[in-house]
Design a protein around this motif. Structure first.
Motif, PDB file in Angstrom:
ATOM      1  N   MET A   1      71.701  57.786  43.741  1.00 26.25           N
ATOM      2  CA  MET A   1      70.295  57.479  43.412  1.00 26.25           C
ATOM      3  C   MET A   1      69.697  56.531  44.454  1.00 26.25           C
ATOM      4  O   MET A   1      70.240  55.481  44.736  1.00 26.25           O
ATOM      5  CB  MET A   1      70.277  56.850  42.017  1.00 26.25           C
ATOM      6  CG  MET A   1      68.996  56.152  41.616  1.00 26.25           C
ATOM      7  SD  MET A   1      67.502  57.144  41.692  1.00 26.25           S
ATOM      8  CE  MET A   1      67.979  58.652  40.886  1.00 26.25           C
ATOM      9  N   GLN A   2      68.614  56.953  45.047  1.00 23.23           N
ATOM     10  CA  GLN A   2      67.895  56.066  45.963  1.00 23.23           C
ATOM     11  C   GLN A   2      67.073  55.082  45.133  1.00 23.23           C
ATOM     12  O   GLN A   2      66.347  55.508  44.229  1.00 23.23           O
ATOM     13  CB  GLN A   2      66.942  56.882  46.857  1.00 23.23           C
ATOM     14  CG  GLN A   2      67.635  57.815  47.828  1.00 23.23           C
ATOM     15  CD  GLN A   2      68.543  57.050  48.768  1.00 23.23           C
ATOM     16  OE1 GLN A   2      68.115  56.113  49.409  1.00 23.23           O
ATOM     17  NE2 GLN A   2      69.798  57.447  48.834  1.00 23.23           N
ATOM     18  N   PRO A   3      67.154  53.800  45.457  1.00 20.13           N
ATOM     19  CA  PRO A   3      66.434  52.861  44.617  1.00 20.13           C
ATOM     20  C   PRO A   3      64.923  53.073  44.614  1.00 20.13           C
ATOM     21  O   PRO A   3      64.250  52.626  43.722  1.00 20.13           O
ATOM     22  CB  PRO A   3      66.794  51.490  45.198  1.00 20.13           C
ATOM     23  CG  PRO A   3      67.613  51.734  46.401  1.00 20.13           C
ATOM     24  CD  PRO A   3      67.941  53.183  46.493  1.00 20.13           C
ATOM     25  N   ASP A   4      64.368  53.783  45.632  1.00 22.48           N
ATOM     26  CA  ASP A   4      62.911  53.909  45.655  1.00 22.48           C
ATOM     27  C   ASP A   4      62.434  55.225  45.022  1.00 22.48           C
ATOM     28  O   ASP A   4      61.278  55.571  45.107  1.00 22.48           O
ATOM     29  CB  ASP A   4      62.388  53.781  47.092  1.00 22.48           C
ATOM     30  CG  ASP A   4      62.938  54.848  48.001  1.00 22.48           C
ATOM     31  OD1 ASP A   4      62.442  54.987  49.102  1.00 22.48           O
ATOM     32  OD2 ASP A   4      63.872  55.548  47.577  1.00 22.48           O
ATOM     33  N   SER A   5      63.330  55.944  44.372  1.00 23.35           N
ATOM     34  CA  SER A   5      62.919  57.208  43.758  1.00 23.35           C
ATOM     35  C   SER A   5      61.908  56.968  42.640  1.00 23.35           C
ATOM     36  O   SER A   5      62.065  56.067  41.830  1.00 23.35           O
ATOM     37  CB  SER A   5      64.136  57.907  43.172  1.00 23.35           C
ATOM     38  OG  SER A   5      63.727  58.890  42.259  1.00 23.35           O
ATOM     39  N   THR A   6      60.848  57.809  42.582  1.00 27.80           N
ATOM     40  CA  THR A   6      59.877  57.628  41.503  1.00 27.80           C
ATOM     41  C   THR A   6      60.363  58.248  40.195  1.00 27.80           C
ATOM     42  O   THR A   6      59.684  58.167  39.187  1.00 27.80           O
ATOM     43  CB  THR A   6      58.515  58.251  41.884  1.00 27.80           C
ATOM     44  OG1 THR A   6      58.754  59.567  42.345  1.00 27.80           O
ATOM     45  CG2 THR A   6      57.786  57.420  42.903  1.00 27.80           C
ATOM     46  N   HIS A   7      61.500  58.903  40.239  1.00 32.15           N
ATOM     47  CA  HIS A   7      62.047  59.492  39.005  1.00 32.15           C
ATOM     48  C   HIS A   7      63.290  58.740  38.533  1.00 32.15           C
ATOM     49  O   HIS A   7      64.013  59.236  37.668  1.00 32.15           O
ATOM     50  CB  HIS A   7      62.375  60.974  39.225  1.00 32.15           C
ATOM     51  CG  HIS A   7      61.145  61.774  39.516  1.00 32.15           C
ATOM     52  ND1 HIS A   7      60.242  62.116  38.536  1.00 32.15           N
ATOM     53  CD2 HIS A   7      60.654  62.242  40.678  1.00 32.15           C
ATOM     54  CE1 HIS A   7      59.243  62.780  39.090  1.00 32.15           C
ATOM     55  NE2 HIS A   7      59.456  62.860  40.383  1.00 32.15           N
ATOM     56  N   ALA A   8      63.506  57.575  39.083  1.00 34.86           N
ATOM     57  CA  ALA A   8      64.726  56.834  38.738  1.00 34.86           C
ATOM     58  C   ALA A   8      64.822  56.611  37.231  1.00 34.86           C
ATOM     59  O   ALA A   8      65.915  56.678  36.662  1.00 34.86           O
ATOM     60  CB  ALA A   8      64.746  55.507  39.479  1.00 34.86           C
ATOM     61  N   TRP A   9      63.672  56.374  36.588  1.00 33.29           N
ATOM     62  CA  TRP A   9      63.707  56.066  35.155  1.00 33.29           C
ATOM     63  C   TRP A   9      64.283  57.211  34.327  1.00 33.29           C
ATOM     64  O   TRP A   9      64.760  56.996  33.218  1.00 33.29           O
ATOM     65  CB  TRP A   9      62.306  55.711  34.646  1.00 33.29           C
ATOM     66  CG  TRP A   9      61.304  56.831  34.758  1.00 33.29           C
ATOM     67  CD1 TRP A   9      60.529  57.122  35.832  1.00 33.29           C
ATOM     68  CD2 TRP A   9      61.005  57.817  33.760  1.00 33.29           C
ATOM     69  NE1 TRP A   9      59.755  58.215  35.578  1.00 33.29           N
ATOM     70  CE2 TRP A   9      60.013  58.662  34.299  1.00 33.29           C
ATOM     71  CE3 TRP A   9      61.450  58.071  32.463  1.00 33.29           C
ATOM     72  CZ2 TRP A   9      59.489  59.749  33.610  1.00 33.29           C
ATOM     73  CZ3 TRP A   9      60.924  59.134  31.764  1.00 33.29           C
ATOM     74  CH2 TRP A   9      59.955  59.973  32.338  1.00 33.29           C
ATOM     75  N   GLU A  10      64.257  58.454  34.914  1.00 34.55           N
ATOM     76  CA  GLU A  10      64.778  59.592  34.156  1.00 34.55           C
ATOM     77  C   GLU A  10      66.305  59.606  34.156  1.00 34.55           C
ATOM     78  O   GLU A  10      66.915  60.220  33.287  1.00 34.55           O
ATOM     79  CB  GLU A  10      64.260  60.907  34.753  1.00 34.55           C
ATOM     80  CG  GLU A  10      62.763  61.095  34.499  1.00 34.55           C
ATOM     81  CD  GLU A  10      62.225  62.323  35.186  1.00 34.55           C
ATOM     82  OE1 GLU A  10      61.610  63.141  34.502  1.00 34.55           O
ATOM     83  OE2 GLU A  10      62.415  62.453  36.415  1.00 34.55           O
ATOM     84  N   ILE A  11      66.898  58.979  35.159  1.00 33.98           N
ATOM     85  CA  ILE A  11      68.370  59.033  35.219  1.00 33.98           C
ATOM     86  C   ILE A  11      69.044  57.661  35.082  1.00 33.98           C
ATOM     87  O   ILE A  11      70.231  57.591  34.805  1.00 33.98           O
ATOM     88  CB  ILE A  11      68.861  59.721  36.526  1.00 33.98           C
ATOM     89  CG1 ILE A  11      67.875  59.505  37.645  1.00 33.98           C
ATOM     90  CG2 ILE A  11      69.189  61.170  36.302  1.00 33.98           C
ATOM     91  CD1 ILE A  11      68.265  60.172  38.921  1.00 33.98           C
ATOM     92  N   ILE A  12      68.268  56.608  35.257  1.00 37.44           N
ATOM     93  CA  ILE A  12      68.890  55.280  35.090  1.00 37.44           C
ATOM     94  C   ILE A  12      68.422  54.716  33.752  1.00 37.44           C
ATOM     95  O   ILE A  12      67.210  54.558  33.526  1.00 37.44           O
ATOM     96  CB  ILE A  12      68.476  54.319  36.231  1.00 37.44           C
ATOM     97  CG1 ILE A  12      68.936  54.877  37.575  1.00 37.44           C
ATOM     98  CG2 ILE A  12      69.055  52.928  36.006  1.00 37.44           C
ATOM     99  CD1 ILE A  12      68.482  54.064  38.761  1.00 37.44           C
ATOM    100  N   ASP A  13      69.365  54.393  32.880  1.00 34.55           N
ATOM    101  CA  ASP A  13      69.008  53.783  31.594  1.00 34.55           C
ATOM    102  C   ASP A  13      68.640  52.324  31.807  1.00 34.55           C
ATOM    103  O   ASP A  13      69.126  51.678  32.735  1.00 34.55           O
ATOM    104  CB  ASP A  13      70.197  53.844  30.629  1.00 34.55           C
ATOM    105  CG  ASP A  13      70.438  55.262  30.144  1.00 34.55           C
ATOM    106  OD1 ASP A  13      69.474  56.064  30.172  1.00 34.55           O
ATOM    107  OD2 ASP A  13      71.590  55.571  29.777  1.00 34.55           O
ATOM    108  N   ARG A  14      67.796  51.834  30.923  1.00 38.72           N
ATOM    109  CA  ARG A  14      67.525  50.397  30.929  1.00 38.72           C
ATOM    110  C   ARG A  14      68.828  49.664  30.626  1.00 38.72           C
ATOM    111  O   ARG A  14      69.577  50.057  29.723  1.00 38.72           O
ATOM    112  CB  ARG A  14      66.480  50.084  29.855  1.00 38.72           C
ATOM    113  CG  ARG A  14      66.216  48.598  29.667  1.00 38.72           C
ATOM    114  CD  ARG A  14      65.212  48.401  28.540  1.00 38.72           C
ATOM    115  NE  ARG A  14      65.224  47.031  28.065  1.00 38.72           N
ATOM    116  CZ  ARG A  14      64.222  46.177  28.199  1.00 38.72           C
ATOM    117  NH1 ARG A  14      63.102  46.546  28.782  1.00 38.72           N
ATOM    118  NH2 ARG A  14      64.310  44.952  27.737  1.00 38.72           N
ATOM    119  N   ALA A  15      69.089  48.600  31.393  1.00 38.49           N
ATOM    120  CA  ALA A  15      70.284  47.774  31.122  1.00 38.49           C
ATOM    121  C   ALA A  15      69.817  46.373  30.740  1.00 38.49           C
ATOM    122  O   ALA A  15      68.945  45.814  31.395  1.00 38.49           O
ATOM    123  CB  ALA A  15      71.158  47.699  32.374  1.00 38.49           C
TER     124      ALA A  15
END
Ligand SMILES: Cc1cc2nc3c(=O)[nH]c(=O)nc-3n(C[C@H](O)[C@H](O)[C@H](O)COP(=O)(O)OP(=O)(O)OC[C@H]3O[C@@H](n4cnc5c(N)ncnc54)[C@H](O)[C@@H]3O)c2cc1C
Ligand code: SF4
Length: 468
Positions: A1-15
């Motif tokens: 996952m690239q940290p600047d992806s605009t779709h990160a929220w779809e694959i990274i859960d809130r921690a």
């Protein structure tokens, strides 16, 4: 996952930030949360989609530039991110710890409804603590402009005002009636939410910039308004609202019935601030009356001090309870119990005159009142008792009335004692400004900071016009 992806929220859960286990944390008074590591902070910040119209900014009373510092955090540019967060807040490391983000920025994040919101508070805390560790917390300071200002009260409103006044080049003296500066940041909010060293660090920064603290000085008793106006060009009153609301039921004066603040102060401050005998709750059944954050702070403090039981009696239900949901679940994890729809009607003693039980009545919720909260009403014939040894009253606070003999009576107040201010935060006395709880009644740290920033803008306009 690239940290600047605009779709990160779809694959990274809130921690959530690391939280100590309940069994460990009830054994001390230290903060229960710690910081993200760098990688988690970057990853979590990358969940932000940098909305063109960021609703999180609208949800923040300070209009913090949240998407800007989230984008920098995602890139690993932590110091630049922290500098932007400091540009709108005088104490982001404190707000990040104590703000009810679920009702403010995070509650307004566009991701709600799709998934969990961006963890704005935890990231704000990470970048600001990172900046402190790197010794990179710069503070603005204009050359002295030759004008003296006074700040009365050293809670968040007073600290923020002193910081802003310094930045504009004013000489600042803070008068505080307590022997320790910090207001409710020190004498109210418990250490397990905000360690005192964090507040001390801010105070030390102000002292380094030349702010004078005169502790143990009470306006209206040791100092008059007339003396202040003689010695200073403008005054900011940030005296809070710390008068406990009475319980208003029979038995409220029994020994063992305590107001919340003296209890919290005695258990949280390693300093004899109050001249009161030690309050021992070890192995005692503690009942806390009220449903706000203060009530939860008292329950959790009592458990840390060895109470055998800590039960909250609140007349509405959980959905209508004003306290923060995060603090509610933390209290539950730590062993607190909640009895909702329960209204205490009397505190009854045993034959030795010590508290034995609280007489209560079951409540039911009726139609919403003008403020939208459902009004509780007693259920006929539903009386019952709750056993207790100590009762702590947490029904909220009002402003402390001005001493009748003082000249503070010149300042216009509203019917519940809050100071009336205009759009510049100026009171009815020219040159005297106010903000924080002393104007709005019991509120939030972030509101006190916002009022202080508005008041300093007002003071600066007033003094600039006067001296031109
Ligand atoms: C137990 C508790 C827990 C809370 N938890 C939270 C939380 O988690 N998050 C949150 O956002 N808010 C919380 N709050 C609310 C928050 O602490 C207040 O809204 C905030 O501190 C108000 O700031 P202030 O500067 O206006 O007043 P205060 O913090 O009350 O400071 C006022 C200062 O003025 C001094 N003073 C008063 N009269 C005089 C006088 N005549 N002369 C000189 N000095 C005087 C007082 O000693 C005090 O130091 C909590 C409040 C309490 C009581
Ligand atoms: S609303 Fe949420 S997603 Fe949008 S900019 Fe703010 S934090 Fe990022």
């Amino acid at each position: 996952m690239q940290p600047d992806s605009t779709h990160a929220w779809e694959i990274i859960d809130r921690a959530e930030p690391p939280k100590r286990a309940a069994a460990e944390r009830v054994a001390d008074m230290l903060e229960i949360y710690s910081h993200y590591d760098e990688e988690t902070a970057r990853e979590q910040a990358s969940r932000c989609i940098s909305c063109p119209y960021p609703t999180c900014v609208d949800g923040c009373p300070l209009h913090n530039r949240i998407p800007e510092w989230l984008a920098l955090t995602a890139e690993g540019r932590f110091l630049e991110a922290a500098a932007i967060s400091r540009s709108t807040s005088n104490m982001p490391e404190i707000c990040s710890r104590v703000c009810p983000q679920e009702r403010l920025c995070e509650g307004s994040c566009i991701l709600n409804g799709k998934t969990e919101p961006v963890s704005i508070g935890a990231i704000e805390r990470f970048i600001n603590e990172y900046a402190f560790r790197q010794n990179a917390v710069e503070t603005a300071q204009a050359p002295h402009n030759g004008l003296k200002t006074a700040v009365i009260g050293s809670g968040p409103a007073g600290i923020a005002a002193a910081d802003q006044l310094c930045a504009l080049g004013y000489e600042v003296t803070v008068f505080e009636s307590q022997p320790l500066p910090g207001g409710l940041l020190v004498n109210g909010i418990p250490s397990f939410k905000l360690e005192k060293t964090i507040v001390g660090r801010r105070i030390a920064m102000l002292k380094d910039r030349g702010v004078t603290f005169r502790l143990g000085v009470t306006l209206g008793k040791d100092l008059s308004l007339a003396e202040l106006l003689r010695d200073f060009s403008a005054v900011f009153l940030a005296v809070g609202a710390q008068q406990a609301k009475p319980l208003g039921i029979p038995g409220e004066n029994l020994p063992g019935v305590l107001p919340a603040l003296p209890f919290l102060i005695q258990k949280n401050v390693d300093f004899p601030v109050l001249d009161i005998p030690p309050i021992d709750v070890k192995d005692k059944r503690v009942a806390v009356l009220g449903g706000g954050d203060t009530a939860m702070d008292c329950l959790r403090t009592a458990l840390r001090c060895g109470a055998s039981e800590a039960v909250c009696l609140y007349r509405r239900d959980l959905a209508n309870m004003p306290g923060s949901r995060k603090e509610y679940s933390n209290a539950l994890e730590e062993g607190a119990r909640f009895q909702f729809l329960t209204n205490p009607t009397a505190i009854e003693p045993d034959e030795r005159g010590e508290i034995a039980r609280i007489r209560c009545v079951r409540m039911e919720l009726g139609a919403p009142d003008a403020g939208g909260r459902r009004k509780p009403a007693p259920v006929p014939g539903s009386e019952f008792t709750v056993p207790a040894d100590i009762v702590i009253g947490a029904y909220g606070f009002d402003p402390v009335p001005f001493p009748p003999e003082s000249d503070l009576g010149r300042i216009q107040c509203n019917k519940w004692g809050g100071m009336v201010v205009d759009e510049n935060q100026m009171t009815s006395v020219p040159g005297v400004f106010s903000g924080g709880d002393s104007v709005r009644g019991p509120s939030l740290v972030v509101h006190a900071v916002r009022d202080a920033r508005s008041a300093v803008e007002g003071m600066h306009r007033y003094l600039t016009a006067k001296t031109q």
